[in-house]
Enzyme design. Structure first.
Site, PDB file in Angstrom:
ATOM      1  N   LYS B  38      38.515  94.291  83.946  1.00  0.00           N
ATOM      2  CA  LYS B  38      39.064  94.238  85.308  1.00  0.00           C
ATOM      3  C   LYS B  38      40.463  94.815  85.380  1.00  0.00           C
ATOM      4  CE  LYS B  38      39.175  89.950  85.803  1.00  0.00           C
ATOM      5  NZ  LYS B  38      38.766  89.598  84.447  1.00  0.00           N
ATOM      6  N   SER B  39      41.337  94.288  84.518  1.00  0.00           N
ATOM      7  CA  SER B  39      42.727  94.718  84.578  1.00  0.00           C
ATOM      8  C   SER B  39      42.841  96.210  84.292  1.00  0.00           C
ATOM      9  CB  SER B  39      43.574  93.913  83.602  1.00  0.00           C
ATOM     10  OG  SER B  39      43.566  92.548  83.974  1.00  0.00           O
ATOM     11  N   LYS B 474      48.853  36.339  90.730  1.00  0.00           N
ATOM     12  CA  LYS B 474      48.421  36.680  92.095  1.00  0.00           C
ATOM     13  C   LYS B 474      47.669  35.533  92.766  1.00  0.00           C
ATOM     14  CE  LYS B 474      45.808  40.099  90.852  1.00  0.00           C
ATOM     15  NZ  LYS B 474      46.023  40.055  89.399  1.00  0.00           N
ATOM     16  N   SER B 542      43.764  45.725  91.738  1.00  0.00           N
ATOM     17  CA  SER B 542      43.854  47.031  92.424  1.00  0.00           C
ATOM     18  C   SER B 542      44.930  47.923  91.817  1.00  0.00           C
ATOM     19  CB  SER B 542      44.058  46.845  93.928  1.00  0.00           C
ATOM     20  OG  SER B 542      45.029  45.873  94.225  1.00  0.00           O
TER      21      SER B 542
END
Lengths: 300, 632
Positions: B38-39, B474, B542
């Protein structure tokens, strides 16, 4: 069928980019280098918001070694166009007496340009800065995004760029981070000159050939713009017809011998030219990928 | 300032500049496998069309000797492989844009990588391309990459495909080889919607059939590559589509002028035309088309303009002005194709941002229908999209947006997906169609509403979301808070992580997908309970910010209160009320938060409780004080 030419297409693309920044960024600024690319970018910005004035200031990072004409041109233009012009000089550098002659081009450019730019961006807390870089200028710029993300330290990470699809630009950043935005990324040097010609955009006299006092140094013609430039033994100051293809600090900017005194002449010279415009810049030649290194460090 | 003097220019130059002015612009991409050249091909186009300057050539010669792979010849690929790392590895790793022009056209080339992991860059290059050159090595024929890249081109709607069979010099310019590859490719191309492809034989290295014909390929009657590129129609020259102007910026220089600036995404508009604005559906007529270069009678696709309307109606950035006879669709639910571009997978239920045109909204994937295997084009059921996966999904937005199917309009049918936490662009999408569901399923309107229910309880509904490490305290604190609220006559309910896992969520495990679903269900239940007027206490580890954000986004802004129970892990481990840390340390529990799975502390919680400094009772007191202060 629509009849847009390639310049109209480039113009429309640039305007969309400029409007996007004004809409989404909190505190944008347009970098203004006084050169032809800056002039095109500024002209495009005036078009983008017409009939409103530019909704952001323009910023010139003054290294104190610019051509004197550049400063005069800048101030006149700000007055004529009603621009909110900010000028920033790295005062630490001034105190230390940093200059291209005493400290060399690399240190001077780093302190008075790269560091100074970062200082200004931090000082005003700009979250987006427009630059007039083009992808055709240099190999590493060919790969940079139009909206180029910078870390809080202003660093560019070429391996971790945000994909940029269609004309949708992701402008979201965290606090302290910023964007560099290049609205004329897809323009070539010839496009810029043709556009200036077509739109009758004012540009500085230094682009046109004129008899100017120069010395030949390392193959480059350096203009003796003031008495700070030491003339070495064996060098002579002579008047030659020269013009400049890029503008910067005068001791670091080589002129070319030319007879092009008008726009047509410049375009003509461009068309037959066999050297790229950055060739006149001393800083590009140090190292194979020097621009990429500078960009990673925060240079525009 | 310099006066631009016109008139002195030579005839030839004036003519040249006129010619330049009438040139149009073609964007194309080159893609193929790493070694297909490509290049080298783009280098050849630049080199032969004299877009390379002498100083660049000099440094190229120097680089070629140092790093080139072509012996004594100049290695044209080095021109393009700009980044240092690439030059060292000898591969292209990002999109490079290059420019050249011929007498007929100006070109922008995107050189896109062939490595599979860089598919996202190929999609990037393809999104703005009018045409694609797909390179094949004549010795190798079609490869997996060839199919993948062709499919991405069809997905992104690239209109013209040129198959360039490169390295013909290495197969003795054999017509048989070329014909076989052409037949293979044409058969494949039909399956992805390309009925016509141009197939060309060439050698980029030798410059054969790129700009110039060659005797070695005299059996080939078709055009050279450049001749082909010069004649492909440019995509957006067609202004016959229905008018669309996504409003990018509201232009208000003073009280007398109110304009709407944007780039026309389709069609044509004239002064006096009737328009309708979406989503509001208000209508008006165009009163003027304003530009810096003067007012205009009409304007069309691709132009960046400012419209003023006859009526004063409320229009903001992100709205779309349409022709009133042919308006865009309006929906908050779509089926879309998604190309995933991030290392973190796309998970249904996780909230992201979607940016389409000038509008950014919240989105979730509600259903991942299938992913597409780009090699076989087969569909497969999937629970997530990984980097470079392509999938078809239903997505849901938090508000309606104006859109067109991508097939009809690339500008109003495309979107990018942005991660809410990192702000990275993580995906790109193309809208297939709006889902009718959005317009057909209305919320059941009820007379007894949340406000009425809350008023009867004489309280303000709230969700207190306690997050923190296992053993941080908690549940203990939440329990104390609930007791005190209850004693004060408040109506409460506690949702505890462990208890929910025994019932509602007992079908879920601990994979990432399940953890997201776990949080989503709890958040939905909390939302319903808050809707019932309750003060809800959620006690969930969480650990991920994105999931707590999802819960937060489900609730009105003033009802979600994140309470960070900030306990150092050493202290949690020392308490270890359930003996879990011990098991995790012994490797008996995997993915244990704080040990081998991260905990992302909140960046801006409403309340932080430091249990190392205060007792559980004191912490509960802080929560009560916080709630009292809210109801003041």
């Amino acid at each position: 069928m629509s009849q847009m030419t390639h310049l109209q297409r480039l113009e429309a693309e640039s305007i969309q980019i400029i409007r996007e920044v004004a809409s989404e960024c909190r505190n944008p600024v347009m970098l203004f280098s006084i050169g032809k690319d800056s002039m095109v970018m500024l002209h495009l910005a005036r078009k983008a918001f017409y009939p409103s004035p530019l909704p952001f200031p323009i910023l010139h990072v003054d290294t104190t070694w610019k051509f004197r004409e550049m400063i005069a041109f800048r101030d006149q233009l700000a007055k004529d166009w009603g621009l909110d012009l900010l000028v920033h000089i790295n005062q630490d550098g001034v105190k230390q007496g940093v200059g291209p002659i005493s400290h060399g081009s690399a240190i001077h450019t780093d302190i008075m340009k790269t560091q100074s730019l970062k200082q200004a961006l931090d000082l005003y807390k700009f979250d987006a800065a427009f630059g007039g870089a083009r992808r055709d200028e240099e190999k590493s710029r060919a790969k940079e995004r139009i909206f180029s993300f910078r870390s809080a330290q202003h660093r560019w990470d070429p391996k971790n760029q945000r994909p940029e699809l269609w004309h949708i630009y992701n402008t979201r950043i965290h606090k302290g981070e910023s964007m560099r935005v290049f609205p004329i990324s897809n323009w070539t040097e010839l496009d810029v000159w043709q556009y200036i010609y077509q739109e009758k955009i004012p540009i500085i006299e230094l682009y046109f050939a004129k008899e100017r006092p120069v010395v030949e140094r390392d193959g480059a013609l350096i203009m003796v713009d003031d008495d700070r430039l030491p003339i070495n033994a064996g060098e002579t100051v002579e008047k030659r017809m020269v013009r400049f293809r890029t503008l910067g600090c005068y001791p670091l900017t080589g002129g070319i011998e030319s007879q092009a005194t008008d726009m047509e002449g410049i375009i003509m010279e461009m068309l037959v030219s066999r050297t790229s415009e950055r060739q006149g810049r001393v800083i590009d030649r140090d190292h194979g990928a020097s621009m990429e290194k500078k960009k990673q460090e925060g240079y525009f | 300032m310099h006066d631009q003097s016109v008139g002195k220019a030579p005839e030839a130059l004036i003519r040249y500049l006129k010619e330049q002015e009438s040139k149009d612009l073609l964007r194309f991409i080159t893609c193929g496998s790493v070694d297909d050249g490509k290049s080298t091909l783009i280098g050849r186009l630049l080199f032969d069309s004299k877009m390379i300057f002498e100083d660049q050539l000099a440094s190229l010669e120097k680089d070629s000797r140092k790093m080139g792979t072509t012996g004594q010849d100049i290695d044209l690929a080095l021109l393009l492989d700009g980044l240092e790392a690439e030059r060292e590895q000898g591969i292209t790793i990002d999109v490079a844009y290059r420019f050249f022009a011929t007498d007929k056209r100006r070109f922008i080339v995107a050189d896109t990588p062939g490595h599979e992991q860089y598919t996202r860059n190929m999609a990037t290059g393809a999104s703005t391309a009018d045409a694609a050159i797909i390179l094949v090595d004549a010795r190798k024929g079609l490869l997996t990459q060839t199919r993948r890249h062709s499919y991405i081109c069809s997905l992104l709607g690239v209109r013209h495909i040129i198959l360039a069979v490169n390295k013909m010099d290495l197969v003795d310019y054999s017509q048989t080889v070329f014909d076989q590859i052409r037949a293979d490719y044409e058969a494949f191309a039909k399956t992805i919607g390309y009925d016509h492809v141009s197939c060309l034989p060439l050698s980029a290295l030798k410059g054969e059939n790129v700009l110039h014909r060659t005797a070695a390929l005299d059996w080939f009657n078709g055009p050279t590559l450049l001749a082909k590129l010069e004649t492909i129609p440019v995509a957006d020259a067609d202004d016959t589509g229905p008018f669309r102007l996504p409003v990018q910026w509201v232009n208000r220089p003073n009280l007398d002028f109110r304009g709407f600036s944007g780039t026309i995404a389709a069609g044509r508009i004239s002064v006096g035309d009737p328009v309708v604005v979406l989503p509001s559906a208000k209508s008006s007529r165009v009163s003027s088309i304003v530009t810096f270069d003067g007012t205009r009678e009409s304007a069309s696709i691709g132009e960046a303009i400012t419209l003023t309307l006859e009526d004063e109606i409320d229009i903001s950035r992100g709205d779309v002005i349409c022709h009133s006879e042919n308006r865009a669709g309006l929906s908050d639910q779509f089926e879309a194709k998604i190309v995933w571009m991030a290392d973190e997978p796309l998970i249904p239920g996780r909230p992201y941002l979607l940016k389409s045109g000038a509008r950014t909204v919240s989105m979730v994937v509600t259903r991942l229908k299938y992913s597409i295997n780009v090699n076989s084009l087969e569909q497969a059921a999937t629970k997530r999209l990984e980097l470079n996966d392509i999938g078809v999904a239903n997505i849901s937005l938090d508000q309606q947006i104006a859109f067109d199917p991508y097939h009809d309009n690339h500008e109003t049918g495309s979107f990018i997906i942005i991660d809410k936490m990192t702000n990275g662009t993580v995906g790109a999408g193309m809208i297939d169609f709006g889902l009718r569901r959005a317009t057909n399923i209305h919320w059941q309107a009820v007379d007894v509403n949340k406000a009425a229910r809350a008023a009867m309880k004489a309280q303000k509904p709230a969700v207190l979301w306690f997050t923190g490490l296992s053993g941080s305290g908690k549940s203990t604190i939440a329990n104390l808070v609930e007791k005190r609220l209850h004693a004060a006559g408040r109506h409460t309910y506690m949702l505890d992580g462990d208890n929910i896992r025994h019932g509602l969520n007992k079908d879920l495990g601990f994979t990432e997908v399940d953890r997201v679903e776990n949080i989503r269900r709890v958040a939905e239940v909390a939302r319903l309970m808050a809707d019932a007027g309750l003060i809800v206490l959620v006690s969930f580890i969480s650990p991920f910010r994105s999931e707590r954000k999802m819960a937060r986004d489900l609730l009105p802004e003033d009802e979600f209160h994140e309470v960070f129970v900030d306990t150092p892990i050493a202290l949690c481990e020392q308490r270890d009320p359930k003996g879990l840390y011990k098991k995790a340390r012994m490797g008996e529990i995997k993915n244990f938060t704080g040990i081998d799975s991260p905990y992302e502390p909140p960046l801006a919680s409403e309340l932080t409780l430091e249990t190392a400094l205060s007792s559980a009772e004191e912490c509960a007191g802080q929560v009560i004080d916080y709630l009292d202060q809210l109801s003041d």
